[in-house]
Motif scaffolding. Structure first.
Motif, mmCIF file in Angstrom:
data_model
loop_
_atom_site.group_PDB
_atom_site.id
_atom_site.type_symbol
_atom_site.label_atom_id
_atom_site.label_comp_id
_atom_site.label_asym_id
_atom_site.label_seq_id
_atom_site.Cartn_x
_atom_site.Cartn_y
_atom_site.Cartn_z
ATOM 1 N N ASP A 3 0.848 -1.182 0.000
ATOM 2 C CA ASP A 3 0.000 0.000 0.000
ATOM 3 C C ASP A 3 0.887 1.237 0.000
ATOM 4 O O ASP A 3 1.530 1.554 1.002
ATOM 5 C CB ASP A 3 -0.912 -0.030 1.237
ATOM 6 N N PHE A 4 0.907 1.960 -1.132
ATOM 7 C CA PHE A 4 1.729 3.166 -1.245
ATOM 8 C C PHE A 4 0.949 4.426 -0.879
ATOM 9 O O PHE A 4 1.508 5.520 -0.887
ATOM 10 C CB PHE A 4 2.295 3.285 -2.668
ATOM 11 N N ASN A 5 -0.336 4.267 -0.610
ATOM 12 C CA ASN A 5 -1.179 5.385 -0.171
ATOM 13 C C ASN A 5 -1.129 6.556 -1.149
ATOM 14 O O ASN A 5 -1.236 7.727 -0.746
ATOM 15 C CB ASN A 5 -0.758 5.847 1.232
ATOM 16 N N ASP A 6 -0.964 6.246 -2.434
ATOM 17 C CA ASP A 6 -0.950 7.281 -3.458
ATOM 18 C C ASP A 6 -1.278 6.641 -4.791
ATOM 19 O O ASP A 6 -1.260 5.407 -4.921
ATOM 20 C CB ASP A 6 0.413 7.981 -3.525
ATOM 21 N N ILE A 7 -1.574 7.460 -5.788
ATOM 22 C CA ILE A 7 -1.941 6.950 -7.101
ATOM 23 C C ILE A 7 -1.045 7.571 -8.171
ATOM 24 O O ILE A 7 -0.460 8.639 -7.975
ATOM 25 C CB ILE A 7 -3.419 7.235 -7.426
ATOM 26 N N LEU A 8 -0.948 6.887 -9.315
ATOM 27 C CA LEU A 8 -0.121 7.358 -10.423
ATOM 28 C C LEU A 8 -0.933 8.115 -11.469
ATOM 29 O O LEU A 8 -0.373 8.857 -12.272
ATOM 30 C CB LEU A 8 0.585 6.172 -11.091
ATOM 31 N N HIS A 9 -2.244 7.922 -11.471
ATOM 32 C CA HIS A 9 -3.111 8.559 -12.451
ATOM 33 C C HIS A 9 -4.459 8.874 -11.786
ATOM 34 O O HIS A 9 -4.871 8.173 -10.856
ATOM 35 C CB HIS A 9 -3.339 7.673 -13.675
ATOM 36 N N GLN A 10 -5.144 9.890 -12.295
ATOM 37 C CA GLN A 10 -6.460 10.229 -11.748
ATOM 38 C C GLN A 10 -7.452 9.085 -11.924
ATOM 39 O O GLN A 10 -8.380 8.940 -11.121
ATOM 40 C CB GLN A 10 -7.006 11.489 -12.438
ATOM 41 N N THR A 11 -7.268 8.281 -12.960
ATOM 42 C CA THR A 11 -8.193 7.170 -13.212
ATOM 43 C C THR A 11 -8.094 6.075 -12.152
ATOM 44 O O THR A 11 -8.921 5.162 -12.129
ATOM 45 C CB THR A 11 -7.923 6.548 -14.596
ATOM 46 N N GLU A 12 -7.088 6.159 -11.283
ATOM 47 C CA GLU A 12 -6.927 5.157 -10.239
ATOM 48 C C GLU A 12 -7.730 5.491 -8.986
ATOM 49 O O GLU A 12 -7.586 4.820 -7.969
ATOM 50 C CB GLU A 12 -5.435 5.000 -9.884
ATOM 51 N N LYS A 13 -8.585 6.501 -9.086
ATOM 52 C CA LYS A 13 -9.466 6.854 -7.974
ATOM 53 C C LYS A 13 -10.878 7.025 -8.500
ATOM 54 O O LYS A 13 -11.102 7.639 -9.541
ATOM 55 C CB LYS A 13 -9.000 8.137 -7.288
ATOM 56 N N ARG A 14 -11.835 6.473 -7.772
ATOM 57 C CA ARG A 14 -13.240 6.568 -8.160
ATOM 58 C C ARG A 14 -14.026 7.273 -7.063
ATOM 59 O O ARG A 14 -14.000 6.856 -5.909
ATOM 60 C CB ARG A 14 -13.801 5.167 -8.405
ATOM 61 N N GLU A 15 -14.714 8.341 -7.460
ATOM 62 C CA GLU A 15 -15.524 9.159 -6.548
ATOM 63 C C GLU A 15 -14.626 9.911 -5.561
ATOM 64 O O GLU A 15 -13.422 9.745 -5.520
ATOM 65 C CB GLU A 15 -16.568 8.303 -5.819
ATOM 66 N N GLY A 16 -15.265 10.734 -4.740
ATOM 67 C CA GLY A 16 -14.513 11.539 -3.781
ATOM 68 C C GLY A 16 -13.817 12.703 -4.459
ATOM 69 O O GLY A 16 -13.970 12.951 -5.659
#
Length: 202
Positions: A3-16
């Motif tokens: 768990d890196f607690n971060d994302i590489l692209h906006q598409t890796e997060k849904r909602e919020g």
């Protein structure tokens, strides 16, 4: 891997709320400057969630496998997948480095007493005993024994198929936010855990 607690692209997060671009770019630069790349995995991609089944439900791909070119060359047949964890807000990742297997060892079949806990085993025995009515007792016992033998072999061999089926059902319904979709996910979740318990008993 973790768990890196971060994302590489906006598409890796849904909602919020959208992830700030400076955090995404900073994390991406750190990964690239370390000579690493994102190793893809099969299965459900959003490995973390919060407030499931509510209007504030948020999902993100926080868990990743970061590998170097030399590792990719060494383990070119490696595969990874997410594992549905019904009782957790995080999905663990399973990484497997496949090795060539020349010959599969042959297993010896034996009767498992735990089959007696399965209602299907009882149904097979009752049906066979009923269908063999009129035959000599020794023949009826032999027929029922063979029927249970055949059922038992298929039952034991099908654990992985059933686990994969219910895991796939959970993956396909996990993102559903309607009541019917949530009901389907919970049913798949129940069956998945049931098969896992059966497998552990054997």
């Amino acid at each position: 891997m973790g768990d890196f607690n971060d994302i590489l692209h906006q598409t890796e997060k849904r909602e919020g709320n959208a992830q700030p671009l400076n955090l995404i770019n900073g994390f991406r630069d750190a990964v690239e400057s370390s000579g690493l790349s994102d190793f893809s995995f099969e299965g459900y991609q959003f490995t973390w969630e919060r407030s499931k089944d509510t209007p504030n439900w948020v999902e993100a791909k926080l868990d990743k496998i970061l590998t170097s070119d030399s590792w990719n060359d060494l383990f070119m047949h490696a595969k990874a997948s997410s594992v549905i964890a019904p009782k957790s807000d995080l999905l663990p990742l399973h990484l497997h480095m496949y090795q060539a297997i020349n010959q599969k060892p042959k297993g010896r079949f034996r009767f498992e007493n735990l089959w007696l806990k399965e209602s299907l085993c009882r149904d097979v025995m009752i049906e066979c005993w009923s269908n063999s009515y009129g035959y000599p007792l020794i023949d009826r016992v032999g027929r029922c024994g063979k029927a249970i033998w055949d059922w038992g072999k298929n039952f034991s061999r099908n654990f992985h198929r059933r686990i994969d089926y219910w895991k796939s059902r959970m993956e396909h319904t996990k993102h559903r936010r309607d009541l019917h979709g949530i009901s389907l996910f919970r049913e798949a979740q129940f069956q998945y855990l049931r098969v896992l318990r059966q497998q552990s008993d054997y």
